[in-house]
Design an enzyme around this catalytic site. Structure first.
Site, PDB file in Angstrom:
ATOM      1  N   TYR A  56       0.846  -1.199   0.000  1.00  0.00           N
ATOM      2  CA  TYR A  56       0.000   0.000   0.000  1.00  0.00           C
ATOM      3  C   TYR A  56       0.874   1.239   0.000  1.00  0.00           C
ATOM      4  O   TYR A  56       1.784   1.347   0.821  1.00  0.00           O
ATOM      5  CB  TYR A  56      -0.930   0.030   1.221  1.00  0.00           C
ATOM      6  CG  TYR A  56      -2.362  -0.126   0.818  1.00  0.00           C
ATOM      7  CD1 TYR A  56      -2.973   0.871   0.049  1.00  0.00           C
ATOM      8  CD2 TYR A  56      -3.084  -1.261   1.120  1.00  0.00           C
ATOM      9  CE1 TYR A  56      -4.276   0.718  -0.393  1.00  0.00           C
ATOM     10  CE2 TYR A  56      -4.393  -1.418   0.685  1.00  0.00           C
ATOM     11  CZ  TYR A  56      -4.985  -0.420  -0.077  1.00  0.00           C
ATOM     12  OH  TYR A  56      -6.267  -0.562  -0.516  1.00  0.00           O
ATOM     13  N   GLU A  58      -0.547   4.738  -0.649  1.00  0.00           N
ATOM     14  CA  GLU A  58      -1.375   5.926  -0.904  1.00  0.00           C
ATOM     15  C   GLU A  58      -0.551   7.187  -0.701  1.00  0.00           C
ATOM     16  O   GLU A  58       0.250   7.277   0.234  1.00  0.00           O
ATOM     17  CB  GLU A  58      -2.584   5.936   0.039  1.00  0.00           C
ATOM     18  CG  GLU A  58      -3.652   4.944  -0.389  1.00  0.00           C
ATOM     19  CD  GLU A  58      -4.866   4.949   0.516  1.00  0.00           C
ATOM     20  OE1 GLU A  58      -4.828   5.579   1.590  1.00  0.00           O
ATOM     21  OE2 GLU A  58      -5.861   4.307   0.144  1.00  0.00           O
ATOM     22  N   ASP A 202      -6.466  13.555 -25.413  1.00  0.00           N
ATOM     23  CA  ASP A 202      -6.409  12.151 -25.001  1.00  0.00           C
ATOM     24  C   ASP A 202      -5.678  11.384 -26.101  1.00  0.00           C
ATOM     25  O   ASP A 202      -6.251  11.055 -27.134  1.00  0.00           O
ATOM     26  CB  ASP A 202      -7.840  11.639 -24.808  1.00  0.00           C
ATOM     27  CG  ASP A 202      -7.898  10.160 -24.451  1.00  0.00           C
ATOM     28  OD1 ASP A 202      -6.854   9.481 -24.513  1.00  0.00           O
ATOM     29  OD2 ASP A 202      -9.006   9.688 -24.117  1.00  0.00           O
ATOM     30  N   THR A 228      -3.342   6.128 -22.316  1.00  0.00           N
ATOM     31  CA  THR A 228      -3.135   4.801 -21.766  1.00  0.00           C
ATOM     32  C   THR A 228      -1.651   4.510 -21.924  1.00  0.00           C
ATOM     33  O   THR A 228      -0.956   5.172 -22.698  1.00  0.00           O
ATOM     34  CB  THR A 228      -3.917   3.718 -22.541  1.00  0.00           C
ATOM     35  OG1 THR A 228      -3.475   3.726 -23.895  1.00  0.00           O
ATOM     36  CG2 THR A 228      -5.418   3.982 -22.507  1.00  0.00           C
ATOM     37  N   LYS A 231      -1.165   0.868 -25.248  1.00  0.00           N
ATOM     38  CA  LYS A 231      -1.470   0.788 -26.691  1.00  0.00           C
ATOM     39  C   LYS A 231      -0.152   0.966 -27.446  1.00  0.00           C
ATOM     40  O   LYS A 231       0.754   0.179 -27.248  1.00  0.00           O
ATOM     41  CB  LYS A 231      -2.585   1.765 -27.040  1.00  0.00           C
ATOM     42  CG  LYS A 231      -3.885   1.410 -26.282  1.00  0.00           C
ATOM     43  CD  LYS A 231      -5.061   2.326 -26.557  1.00  0.00           C
ATOM     44  CE  LYS A 231      -6.254   1.914 -25.705  1.00  0.00           C
ATOM     45  NZ  LYS A 231      -7.400   2.840 -25.841  1.00  0.00           N
ATOM     46  N   ARG A 237      -0.946  -2.434 -18.823  1.00  0.00           N
ATOM     47  CA  ARG A 237      -2.264  -1.836 -18.891  1.00  0.00           C
ATOM     48  C   ARG A 237      -2.384  -0.750 -17.825  1.00  0.00           C
ATOM     49  O   ARG A 237      -2.203  -1.032 -16.630  1.00  0.00           O
ATOM     50  CB  ARG A 237      -3.265  -2.975 -18.636  1.00  0.00           C
ATOM     51  CG  ARG A 237      -4.698  -2.714 -18.892  1.00  0.00           C
ATOM     52  CD  ARG A 237      -5.421  -4.033 -19.119  1.00  0.00           C
ATOM     53  NE  ARG A 237      -5.050  -4.559 -20.420  1.00  0.00           N
ATOM     54  CZ  ARG A 237      -5.563  -4.133 -21.567  1.00  0.00           C
ATOM     55  NH1 ARG A 237      -6.507  -3.216 -21.595  1.00  0.00           N
ATOM     56  NH2 ARG A 237      -5.136  -4.616 -22.707  1.00  0.00           N
TER      57      ARG A 237
HETATM   58  C1  LIG Z   1      -8.432   3.197 -25.001  1.00  0.00           C
HETATM   59  C2  LIG Z   1      -8.870   4.580 -24.808  1.00  0.00           C
HETATM   60  C3  LIG Z   1      -9.211   5.074 -23.534  1.00  0.00           C
HETATM   61  C4  LIG Z   1      -9.468   4.218 -22.320  1.00  0.00           C
HETATM   62  O1  LIG Z   1      -8.516   3.397 -21.886  1.00  0.00           O
HETATM   63  P1  LIG Z   1      -8.868   2.242 -20.812  1.00  0.00           P
HETATM   64  O2  LIG Z   1      -7.515   1.915 -20.276  1.00  0.00           O
HETATM   65  O3  LIG Z   1      -9.508   1.144 -21.594  1.00  0.00           O
HETATM   66  O4  LIG Z   1      -9.766   2.804 -19.787  1.00  0.00           O
HETATM   67  C5  LIG Z   1      -9.480   6.419 -23.396  1.00  0.00           C
HETATM   68  N1  LIG Z   1      -9.433   7.232 -24.457  1.00  0.00           N
HETATM   69  C6  LIG Z   1      -9.153   6.801 -25.700  1.00  0.00           C
HETATM   70  C7  LIG Z   1      -9.120   7.765 -26.829  1.00  0.00           C
HETATM   71  C8  LIG Z   1      -8.871   5.451 -25.917  1.00  0.00           C
HETATM   72  O5  LIG Z   1      -8.642   5.022 -27.152  1.00  0.00           O
END
Ligand SMILES: *Cc1c(COP(=O)(O)O)cnc(C)c1O
Length: 431
Positions: A56, A58, A202, A228, A231, A237
């Site tokens: 933990y 936090e 994003d 993220t 990807k 993840r």
């Molecule tokens: C994949 C994705 C997310 C979310 O990611 P998670 O880890 O699945 O919650 C947010 N924004 C965009 C544009 C994405 O492609």
């Protein structure tokens, strides 16, 4: 070792152990073309499976609510420093458990309940967290949306300016899950400033390309950048927030205690390892190959008679119109047919789709995972030809078995993980 410990998963839990083993084989024996997926390195895999999962922590490095955090501080600080270096950002928060949590935290830090957000329409490439009615973003905020131009199938920035003036958002959201073209973050920043909005970029999908300098960076133009880590960035993840120093405290408070409790230190350690990999010179080579592979695959599919949305791709993914106004098959059927020959893609709506989202006219295809396996232009040409043949001969058992043989031939030449991840020697999976 204490009697309370089980040492080996294959003895302790055959159900889960067999499922892990089957998944190892599924990943190795198929062609993974889902644009949001990738394969992490064995160093990253190893790091996720460490005793940091027991801790933990936090709070943040140097300011924890628990004792015993000195080594947690080392890994989290390394992840923060490397993330800032990769993207040239003033501040990084590496604790979000996922991309969705990163976005939720920025909403909490940047705007108030009931404010208006302006995001890209989901059916034109946007994400659930950019204002879908069933998502926290659509539940807690007023939502306006923009999309792509019907002719060019690319973002119409003049139209976006008009919609921004009309809707007066507190937060303008850019970035997408299914958009194959360069996003003009500079222009979007200008539009936001002209209406007094903040911007969240994003870059969940394109973060690896941005890190390698193959897509223009949003950092100078946007107050908040979320992504993220799993990807194109090819880490574990998870999520990541980058922002200007003036918002650092607000963002950190929004992640913890605003949205989350204890951070996943084992995952943050793996993020640090992946960020270290992203700082190596061959990471840029990898991303360049991802983009080259996507271009070659899109050309091959177009030459075979399929329609590529917007006429091509600038990044790691393409949208393929397989329905073509009734001349072809639906995205749903294309996804199913390709799955039967061990090619994994997802059905996807195309802009102004006439099919329901669960059927869809298109499929989304991305090259990050296969590029990690070492595949290059030649394999992309072969794979593009296989995909087109399967889609254009629906129901032909002969075409399907030919495709299956060709997929097996390609995957056999590009082994995925070394033996330690395939046998019970480490207890990761049984034989
Ligand atoms: C994949 C994705 C997310 C979310 O990611 P998670 O880890 O699945 O919650 C947010 N924004 C965009 C544009 C994405 O492609």
């Amino acid at each position: 070792m204490s009697d309370f410990f089980t040492a080996n998963i294959s003895d302790a839990d055959p159900l889960i152990s067999n499922a892990i083993d089957s998944e190892v084989r599924r990943q190795a024996d198929g062609l993974e073309l889902i644009a949001s997926e990738n394969f992490v390195s064995e160093a990253v895999l190893q790091t996720m499976g460490t005793v940091f999962t027991n801790k933990y922590a936090e709070g943040y490095p140097g300011k924890r609510y628990y004792g015993g955090c000195e080594f947690s501080d080392v890994v989290e600080q390394a992840a923060i420093d490397r993330a800032k270096e990769i993207f040239g950002a003033e501040h990084a928060n590496v604790q979000p458990h996922s991309g969705a949590q990163a976005n939720m935290s920025v909403f909490l830090a940047a705007i108030n309940h009931g404010d208006t957000i302006l995001g890209m329409n989901l059916s034109h490439g946007g994400h659930l967290t950019h204002g879908h009615p069933l998502n926290f973003s659509g539940i807690n905020f007023k939502v306006a949306d923009y999309g792509v131009n019907r002719e060019t199938e690319q973002i119409d920035y003049d139209e976006l300016q008009r919609i921004a003036e009309e809707s007066r958002p507190a937060l303008l959201i850019c970035g997408a899950s299914a958009y194959p073209r360069i996003i003009d973050f500079e222009r979007i920043g200008e539009i936001a400033r002209s209406v007094g909005a903040k911007v969240m970029a994003d870059i969940a999908h394109i973060a690896g390309l941005v890190a390698a300098g193959l897509h223009p960076t949003p950092i100078p133009h946007c107050e908040f950048v979320t992504t993220t880590t799993h990807k194109t960035l090819r880490g574990p993840r998870g999520g990541l927030i980058l922002c200007k120093e003036e918002f650092a405290k607000d963002v950190d408070r929004a992640v913890f205690p605003g949205v989350q409790g204890g951070p996943l230190i084992h995952i943050i350690a793996a993020k640090a390892v992946a960020f270290g990999e992203a700082l190596q010179p061959n990471f840029k080579e990898y991303q360049q190959q991802v983009v080259t592979n996507a271009k070659v695959l899109a050309e091959t599919l177009a030459n075979a008679g399929l329609r590529i949305v917007s006429g091509g791709t600038d990044n790691h993914l393409m949208l393929v119109d397989v329905w073509m106004d009734g001349k072809g098959i639906t995205g749903k059927d294309a996804e199913k047919a390709l799955e039967q020959v061990h090619i994994t893609v997802n059905k996807n709506t195309i802009p102004f789709d006439t099919q329901k989202p669960f059927v869809a006219s298109g499929i989304r295809i991305g090259t990050p995972a296969l590029t990690t396996r070492g595949m290059k232009e030649e394999e992309m040409r072969s794979i593009g030809t296989i995909i087109a043949e399967v889609i254009q001969a629906p129901g032909s058992e002969e075409a399907m078995s030919k495709a299956r043989r060709e997929v097996a031939e390609i995957t056999s030449r590009f082994p995925l993980y070394s033996q330690r991840y395939k046998t019970d020697s480490t207890g990761t999976a049984n034989a």
